[in-house]
Design an enzyme around this catalytic site. Structure first.
Site, PDB file in Angstrom:
ATOM      1  N   TYR A  66       0.798  -1.230   0.000  1.00  0.00           N
ATOM      2  CA  TYR A  66       0.000   0.000   0.000  1.00  0.00           C
ATOM      3  C   TYR A  66       0.829   1.276   0.000  1.00  0.00           C
ATOM      4  CZ  TYR A  66      -3.965  -2.995   1.241  1.00  0.00           C
ATOM      5  OH  TYR A  66      -4.927  -3.964   1.253  1.00  0.00           O
TER       6      TYR A  66
ATOM      7  N   GLU B 147      -8.772  -7.045  -1.674  1.00  0.00           N
ATOM      8  CA  GLU B 147      -8.736  -7.451  -0.258  1.00  0.00           C
ATOM      9  C   GLU B 147      -9.895  -8.416  -0.090  1.00  0.00           C
ATOM     10  OE1 GLU B 147      -9.339  -3.961   2.226  1.00  0.00           O
ATOM     11  OE2 GLU B 147      -7.458  -3.035   1.580  1.00  0.00           O
TER      12      GLU B 147
ATOM     13  N   ASN C 125      -7.656   3.922  -4.305  1.00  0.00           N
ATOM     14  CA  ASN C 125      -8.269   2.913  -3.436  1.00  0.00           C
ATOM     15  C   ASN C 125      -9.478   3.525  -2.735  1.00  0.00           C
ATOM     16  OD1 ASN C 125      -8.289   0.356  -1.882  1.00  0.00           O
ATOM     17  ND2 ASN C 125      -7.768   1.674  -0.146  1.00  0.00           N
ATOM     18  N   GLU C 126     -10.641   2.961  -2.980  1.00  0.00           N
ATOM     19  CA  GLU C 126     -11.865   3.362  -2.269  1.00  0.00           C
ATOM     20  C   GLU C 126     -12.094   4.877  -2.275  1.00  0.00           C
ATOM     21  OE1 GLU C 126     -12.352   1.404   1.508  1.00  0.00           O
ATOM     22  OE2 GLU C 126     -11.975  -0.581   0.646  1.00  0.00           O
TER      23      GLU C 126
ATOM     24  N   ASP D 225     -16.428  -2.440  -1.420  1.00  0.00           N
ATOM     25  CA  ASP D 225     -17.578  -3.283  -1.752  1.00  0.00           C
ATOM     26  C   ASP D 225     -18.855  -2.635  -1.222  1.00  0.00           C
ATOM     27  OD1 ASP D 225     -19.271  -5.228  -2.553  1.00  0.00           O
ATOM     28  OD2 ASP D 225     -18.455  -6.824  -1.292  1.00  0.00           O
TER      29      ASP D 225
ATOM     30  N   TYR E  93      -6.515 -10.317   3.001  1.00  0.00           N
ATOM     31  CA  TYR E  93      -6.128  -9.257   3.929  1.00  0.00           C
ATOM     32  C   TYR E  93      -5.847  -9.918   5.269  1.00  0.00           C
ATOM     33  CZ  TYR E  93      -6.033  -4.592   5.932  1.00  0.00           C
ATOM     34  OH  TYR E  93      -5.628  -3.423   6.528  1.00  0.00           O
TER      35      TYR E  93
END
Ligand code: NAG
Ligand code: NAG
Length: 476
Positions: free
Chosen positions: A84, A264, A156-157, A199, A295
């Protein structure tokens, strides 16, 4: 027919290069063998997110730790790690070379939690500037020359509800375009660039649809090359293909024209985990997905670890490690490697507002221009610090203590370098689980599954002696 992977090749400590991985429509493909590549992976952030920027190094800057982890991961069949937060001012050559030598690829997040080093989802336009691009290009620069760099996550997200889906989609595409242009101008191959999504089912399908569609008729540089999904919907043996709604994912992504995988996964209830989702994820029902990353490798405050890393660098394996290893060992490697020619000959839809279903999700496919000064970085490249390169591996034996769940010491732990293809479960074995049932082997053992399609050692032809064979013993 492939040659049998000689255990003896492992003895040669030399610099080998993994075959690069390419995207072919819905699948990742080994660029040399043409085999499908599914991610059998783990998220790798020893020290957790908080370690970044503290001067404590990053997950790929401590070769002794990397050697220890790579030896365990090779035994388990891991072929990919996601990292990350990376500090491009550090030297990563040894760690990356260790992972490369055992068949492990890397997916790298270019962003970091520090201010100015990621897109602010509540204010994307003001966080998209030259300084930000300089940060992400520096990460690309540091990792672009390694053969085992599988891809970069541009974000990411960033979208995590309808509110953040209004403006952010076009910025994700803008960042992808800039990264891909940087790579095109400055790297010697087209390293894939994609996104890692939360998600949140309300926005999931639209996010994927927005990012995988095609703008215009030429090469669409802003399009994602792959789509990661952070999903924790399968919890223990009370779940199933339908209860977890994995079945809905299969329908959703059935015609995906880019690879989709879990960036993940691994709900941590119950504990220890059962990893019942693993046989389903890699089984015949879910071949539309390209595997996933569990994860996470090390135990951190969030309580998802496979191993406990102690302050002195020693490791205690946690129960999850052994359970996951057993699940991986049950997988059908031939299925995982089979290319589906239907899935690799789909045509992406043209981007259009009709692809988007939720009210409030962006239907704007006008991608923001690169901010002032960005094109100069893309055209000239970033020359400092210099790019990494693969170096010779000189040490293969793990020196620090690694103990099993029952406290017994794992003996003769070492990497077996020389891989040119992805690692897989059963490629090397001999590491006994907690009961010690596999102990006592005097040489590396290989399953017949592994022998059928094992990676070819890069260096063959070294003289082999009984003593040398003994040196590769890897048993409790
Ligand atoms: C996939 O494409 C086929 C052919 O165009 C179509 O019939 C089918 O409905 C699509 N499936 C999904 C899940 O979109
Ligand atoms: C091959 O891919 C197509 C398109 O994704 C899918 O409909 C089909 O089920 C796949 N076949 C197998 C055997 O997985």
């Amino acid at each position: 027919m492939r040659s049998l992977f000689s255990a003896l090749g492992f003895l040669a400590a030399t610099a080998s290069a993994l075959n690069t991985i390419e995207v072919n429509n819905q699948e990742f493909i080994d660029s040399k063998t043409g085999d499908r590549f599914m991610i059998i992976g783990v998220d790798y952030q020893p020290g957790g997110q908080d370690a970044y920027g503290t001067g404590a190094g990053d997950p790929l800057s401590n070769p002794k730790a990397c050697l220890r982890d790579a030896a365990l991961m090779q035994d388990m069949g891991i072929n990919t790690i996601r990292i990350y937060n990376l500090d491009s001012s550090l030297n990563h050559d040894e760690c990356v070379s260790i992972f490369n030598s055992v068949g492990i690829y890397m997916i790298i997040d270019v962003n970091s939690p520090l201010s100015g080093e990621s897109i602010d989802r509540s204010d994307p336009s003001s966080s998209y500037h030259k300084g930000y691009l300089n940060h992400i290009f520096t990460v690309v620069e540091a990792f672009k020359d390694y053969p085992n760099t599988l891809g970069f996550f541009a974000g990411n997200e960033i979208i995590n509800d309808i509110g953040t889906a209004k403006e952010n989609p076009q910025y994700i595409r803008a960042v992808q375009r800039d990264l891909k242009n940087y790579i095109k101008n400055n790297a010697n191959r087209a390293i894939p660039v994609g996104y890692s999504a939360a998600d949140v089912r309300e926005v999931l399908e639209d996010t994927w649809a927005y990012l995988q569609c095609q703008i215009g008729s030429g090469v669409d540089m802003s399009r994602s090359d792959f789509f990661g999904l952070n999903s924790y919907s399968w919890c223990g043996d009370a779940s199933s293909f339908t209860i977890s709604e994995y079945d809905k994912l299969v329908l959703m992504f059935g015609n995906s024209t880019i690879p989709v995988f879990f960036s993940e996964y691994g709900c941590n209830d119950p504990q220890p985990r059962l990893f019942d989702e693993v046989p389903t994820l890699y089984g015949p029902q879910m071949t539309v997905m390209s595997g996933g990353l569990v994860y996470e490798w090390s135990q951190e405050p969030s309580d998802y670890g496979l191993v406990q890393i102690n302050d002195d660098g020693s490791i205690k394996l946690l129960a999850d490690f052994n359970v996951l290893r057993d699940q991986y060992n049950s997988l059908d490697i031939n299925l995982i490697r089979s290319e589906n020619t239907t899935a690799t000959s789909l045509t992406p839809p043209d981007c259009d507002s009709s692809l988007i279903t939720e009210d409030g999700f962006s239907t704007n496919f006008n991608i923001p221009d690169t901010p002032p000064g960005g094109d100069e970085l893309i055209n000239n490249g970033i020359r400092n610090p210099p790019s990494g390169s693969i170096v010779e591996i000189t040490e293969t034996a793990v020196q620090v203590a690694v103990v099993q769940t029952d406290g017994s010491r794992v003996k003769n732990l070492q990497i077996r370098p020389g891989a040119t293809e992805a690692n897989f479960p059963g490629a090397v074995s001999g590491f006994a689980t907690a009961s010690g049932s596999g102990g006592g082997a005097s040489a590396t053992s290989r399953s017949s599954k592994g022998a059928a399609a094992a990676p070819t050692a890069a260096v063959i032809g070294n003289a082999v002696t009984a003593a040398a064979l003994g040196a590769v013993a890897f048993a409790l």
